[in-house]
Design a protein around this motif. Structure first.
Motif, mmCIF file in Angstrom:
data_model
loop_
_atom_site.group_PDB
_atom_site.id
_atom_site.type_symbol
_atom_site.label_atom_id
_atom_site.label_comp_id
_atom_site.label_asym_id
_atom_site.label_seq_id
_atom_site.Cartn_x
_atom_site.Cartn_y
_atom_site.Cartn_z
ATOM 1 N N GLU A 70 0.833 -1.198 0.000
ATOM 2 C CA GLU A 70 0.000 0.000 0.000
ATOM 3 C C GLU A 70 0.869 1.250 0.000
ATOM 4 O O GLU A 70 0.591 2.224 -0.698
ATOM 5 N N SER A 71 1.941 1.212 0.782
ATOM 6 C CA SER A 71 2.852 2.348 0.838
ATOM 7 C C SER A 71 3.520 2.571 -0.509
ATOM 8 O O SER A 71 3.646 3.693 -0.989
ATOM 9 N N VAL A 72 3.939 1.477 -1.148
ATOM 10 C CA VAL A 72 4.605 1.574 -2.449
ATOM 11 C C VAL A 72 3.655 2.116 -3.505
ATOM 12 O O VAL A 72 3.977 3.030 -4.264
ATOM 13 N N GLY A 138 7.464 5.658 1.487
ATOM 14 C CA GLY A 138 7.051 4.608 0.563
ATOM 15 C C GLY A 138 8.172 4.003 -0.247
ATOM 16 O O GLY A 138 7.966 3.006 -0.940
ATOM 17 N N ASP A 139 9.368 4.579 -0.182
ATOM 18 C CA ASP A 139 10.501 3.975 -0.882
ATOM 19 C C ASP A 139 10.821 2.609 -0.273
ATOM 20 O O ASP A 139 10.707 2.416 0.941
ATOM 21 N N GLU A 171 9.522 6.467 7.369
ATOM 22 C CA GLU A 171 8.476 6.014 6.451
ATOM 23 C C GLU A 171 9.046 5.276 5.248
ATOM 24 O O GLU A 171 8.341 4.998 4.285
ATOM 25 N N THR A 172 10.322 4.951 5.299
ATOM 26 C CA THR A 172 10.986 4.229 4.213
ATOM 27 C C THR A 172 11.258 2.794 4.646
ATOM 28 O O THR A 172 11.625 2.542 5.795
ATOM 29 N N TYR A 173 11.065 1.850 3.728
ATOM 30 C CA TYR A 173 11.396 0.447 3.988
ATOM 31 C C TYR A 173 12.831 0.195 3.529
ATOM 32 O O TYR A 173 13.214 0.572 2.413
#
Length: 329
Positions: A70-72, A138-139, A171-173
């Motif tokens: 969802e974030s991506v 979202g990265d 907020e980055t993976y």
């Protein structure tokens, strides 16, 4: 609240000679002496405790993957829908595992040999300028695809500096992949919240790994044990390049690790590794798909499948040449 996340009642099953009373649940005789879980919902659910734990791990994995996708997909950066990794980032490069199939070493020692990072070869190096790179919400960032950040040959200070930088972007993976996952434990308190901790486990056969001199990295069984015991929700396993394996033991290893996703694929660089037949690999993918998200990478027939079939059909070693001899050894 979901029954998977609410507080369950754990009970041991006993034999009872009394007639069932109102509210009593009849259970299979085979459950006597085992523990069960009674999940508190409007309609109670009764399952063996081992099954409950498996389902809980599965739900945790699916929830994490759902949130990540969802974030991506909400990043609105023009990224292709199925390209999960948005960028690679190499704050530390180089590796001393000496894997026989390593594409990164080959690249560093050929096309990139005159670049600043690889003038001295594929040795570990901290790239200071990379610690100024910024990442967006979202990265999904693959960290150090041109090295092994958690190899024993990397100073702990370098690792701490890299992790400190990742924590600036909550907020980055960040996707980490190593052949030395035992070292993750040293840095769990420094990991960013959205870290995905991965390990490459190409096979479950240590004997094959040693006989074929595949790599100087810790043996596959050591990596499995480290990942199994690692207390981290978002774990990831890369079975790439896949090597021949035990069809019963290997999927059991992966299930015990409890990864949120697994990558499976064949070698892309004609290294003639001891590969399993394609049918065997596809059966593994099918089994793993029952317990986690499986991403298929390169899927093809093993390089020696046709050769072995020819040899079994009566073709001579002389006609087969070098590849035939390799298949028959």
């Amino acid at each position: 609240m979901s029954w998977m996340t609410s507080a369950p009642l754990v009970k041991r099953v006993f034999r009872s000679g009394r007639k069932p009373e109102r509210g009593r649940i009849n259970l299979p005789a085979s459950w006597i002496g085992t523990k069960i879980v009674v999940a508190p919902e409007r309609d109670y659910v009764v399952v063996p405790k081992a099954e409950y734990e498996r389902l809980k791990r599965r739900l945790r994995s699916l929830t994490f993957v759902k949130e990540m996708f969802e974030s991506v997909l909400n990043a609105h950066d023009g990224r292709k829908m199925f390209s999960v990794v948005s960028k690679t980032w190499n704050p530390v490069t180089g590796c001393l595992h000496m894997c026989s199939y390593c594409w990164a070493r080959r690249l560093a020692e050929t096309k990139l040999r005159n670049s600043e990072r690889y003038r001295e070869g594929f040795v570990p190096r901290l790239n200071e300028r990379e610690l100024r790179v910024k990442f967006g919400p979202g990265d999904v960032v693959f960290v150090s695809d041109m090295g092994d950040l958690f190899g024993d040959f990397v100073p702990g200070e370098w690792i701490s500096r890299v992790l400190a930088h990742t924590r600036r972007f909550p907020e980055t993976y960040f996707l980490f992949l190593t052949k030395n996952p035992a070292r993750y434990k040293e840095f769990l308190d420094e990991m960013p919240e959205r870290a995905i901790l991965g390990a490459t486990i190409e096979t479950d056969r240590d004997d094959l790994y040693v006989r074929e001199a595949v790599s100087g990295a810790p043996l596959p069984s050591r990596r499995y044990e480290a990942m199994r015991d690692l207390e981290w929700d978002a774990k990831f396993v890369s079975i790439e390049p896949i090597l021949d394996f035990d069809p019963e033991r290997f999927p059991g290893w992966i299930e015990e690790i409890g990864p949120v996703m697994v990558y499976v694929g064949y070698d892309n660089y004609s290294n003639r590794l001891p590969e399993p037949p394609l049918r065997k690999t596809l059966e593994l993918v099918e089994r793993l798909s029952e317990i986690t998200l499986v991403v298929r990478k390169t899927m093809r027939r093993a390089w020696n499948e046709g050769i072995e079939a020819y040899a079994q059909g009566g073709g001579g070693e002389r006609a087969l040449g070098r590849r035939g001899r390799l298949a028959q050894e």
